[in-house]
Write an enzyme that holds these catalytic residues in place. Structure first.
Site, PDB file in Angstrom:
ATOM      1  CE  LYS A  46      36.480  28.728  36.226  1.00 52.88           C
ATOM      2  NZ  LYS A  46      36.127  27.349  35.896  1.00 52.88           N
ATOM      3  CB  SER A 280      30.372  35.237  33.395  1.00 53.26           C
ATOM      4  OG  SER A 280      31.372  35.466  34.361  1.00 53.26           O
TER       5      SER A 280
HETATM    6  C1  PLP Z   1      34.618  34.797  34.234  1.00 55.99           C
HETATM    7  C2  PLP Z   1      34.083  33.407  34.254  1.00 55.99           C
HETATM    8  N1  PLP Z   1      32.762  33.231  34.413  1.00 55.99           N
HETATM    9  C3  PLP Z   1      32.214  31.996  34.409  1.00 55.99           C
HETATM   10  C4  PLP Z   1      32.977  30.869  34.222  1.00 55.99           C
HETATM   11  C5  PLP Z   1      32.313  29.514  34.216  1.00 55.99           C
HETATM   12  O1  PLP Z   1      32.550  28.815  35.425  1.00 55.99           O
HETATM   13  P1  PLP Z   1      32.566  27.217  35.435  1.00 55.99           P
HETATM   14  O2  PLP Z   1      33.761  26.792  34.641  1.00 55.99           O
HETATM   15  O3  PLP Z   1      32.702  26.845  36.881  1.00 55.99           O
HETATM   16  O4  PLP Z   1      31.298  26.759  34.832  1.00 55.99           O
HETATM   17  C6  PLP Z   1      34.361  31.013  34.044  1.00 55.99           C
HETATM   18  C7  PLP Z   1      35.196  29.826  33.787  1.00 55.99           C
HETATM   19  O5  PLP Z   1      36.313  29.932  33.336  1.00 55.99           O
HETATM   20  C8  PLP Z   1      34.930  32.293  34.077  1.00 55.99           C
HETATM   21  O6  PLP Z   1      36.255  32.489  33.913  1.00 55.99           O
END
Ligand code: PLP
Length: 319
Positions: A46, A280
């Site tokens: 991010k 994630s």
């Molecule tokens: C740790 C983590 N994984 C996955 C995501 C998802 O990414 P995206 O918002 O680009 O779909 C986020 C989004 O905040 C995140 O903080």
């Protein structure tokens, strides 16, 4: 990684390594390549969108010098914005659900952000942020933006989110993999990473197959009802059926991952590959393993390591 002198930490964002998970893939037919976004200065992907959104807003004169920046965040976007705002001289307010892990709030505060924590909806569980929890955070964010005449970074709608991954993350993966990518799968929060990377990969090779990853029981993008919104995979799976960035033409399929699959895969990343990542990232690996065991056997799959395992030390991910 850059080897010249950087004028600020902002220039160290991106250009992260792409690593082959050769130990995890040892007994499988095919390869998984992992983009180590945990190595960004705020320890997540991010940072890229924080830089892009602020630079785009400055270029469009939407952000005045010294104006307050506000964002609804699960912590990672807020950390990226705290870094960029600290360097560029914007006061930053992060609005976050109490359901997210405490490390994130503490890190943002350390970086100079004002952190506003919003109580979860009745019945919600700490560590499991639901759509109802997010709705409360949204209301508080709008209130603060209005009160302070602030610029809302708004990662769910600003194109800088997608552009950061379309202009940088995707092309970096293509260059580092020498264009040998057959598939890409990504756990979706805002959908910015999925949309930006998928567009870049498909522009380079329209045959590249791109898959949305969702939690079991909250696969609303795949058209299923949300029976278990309080899953444990922080950062996405918000049970929001309409996402501004999720252009369905980019989606070749939908994959589902359980909490246990994501946790097991995150632990494997740490123990077998020395890659210390969060829930994630584990979800992305678990989904890629599904693809290698099925329709992409023998091929190469790219995934994102979204953030650092350090952000989950207060959870039982590392129990
Ligand atoms: C740790 C983590 N994984 C996955 C995501 C998802 O990414 P995206 O918002 O680009 O779909 C986020 C989004 O905040 C995140 O903080």
């Amino acid at each position: 990684m850059r080897d010249d002198l950087c004028p600020s930490i902002i220039q160290t964002i991106g250009e992260t390594p792409l690593v082959e998970l050769a130990r995890i893939n040892r007994n499988m037919d095919g390869r998984i390549l992992a983009k180590l976004e945990n190595l960004n200065p705020g320890y997540s992907k991010k940072d890229r969108i924080a830089r892009q959104i602020i630079e785009d807003a400055e270029a469009a004169w939407e952000l005045r010098p010294g104006q307050t920046v506000v964002e609804l965040t699960s912590g990672n976007t807020g950390t990226g914005l705290a870094i960029v705002c600290a360097v560029r001289g914007y006061p930053f307010v992060a609005v976050m659900s109490k359901g997210n892990s405490s490390e994130r709030a503490r890190m943002m505060a350390a970086l100079g952000a004002e952190v506003v924590l919003v109580a979860q909806a009745p019945g919600s569980v700490p560590g499991q942020v639901s759509g109802a929890d997010l709705e409360r955070v949204e209301q508080e964010t709008e209130r603060i933006v209005h009160e302070r005449k602030a610029f809302r970074a708004d990662q769910f709608t600003r194109q800088g989110n997608v552009r950061a991954h379309y202009l940088h993350t995707g092309p970096e993966i293509l260059r580092q993999a020498q264009h040998q990518i057959h598939a890409f799968c990504d756990f979706v929060g805002t959908g910015g990473t999925f949309a930006g990377c998928s567009r870049a990969l498909k522009e380079a090779d329209p045959q590249t197959q791109c898959y949305v990853v969702e939690p079991v029981g909250a696969a609303v993008l795949a058209g299923e009802p949300s029976s278990r919104p309080n899953h444990r995979i922080q950062g996405g799976g918000y049970s929001m059926p309409a996402l501004a960035f999720l252009n369905r033409e980019l989606v070749d399929g939908y994959l589902q991952v359980s909490d246990d699959d994501a946790i097991r895969a995150a632990r494997r990343l740490a123990k077998e590959e020395g890659i210390f990542a969060g829930f994630s990232s584990g979800a992305n690996l678990a989904a890629a393993l599904q693809l290698l065991a099925g329709r992409h056997r023998g091929q190469t799959i790219a995934i994102i390591i979204c953030d650092s395992g350090l952000k989950y030390l207060s959870t039982d991910l590392w129990a």
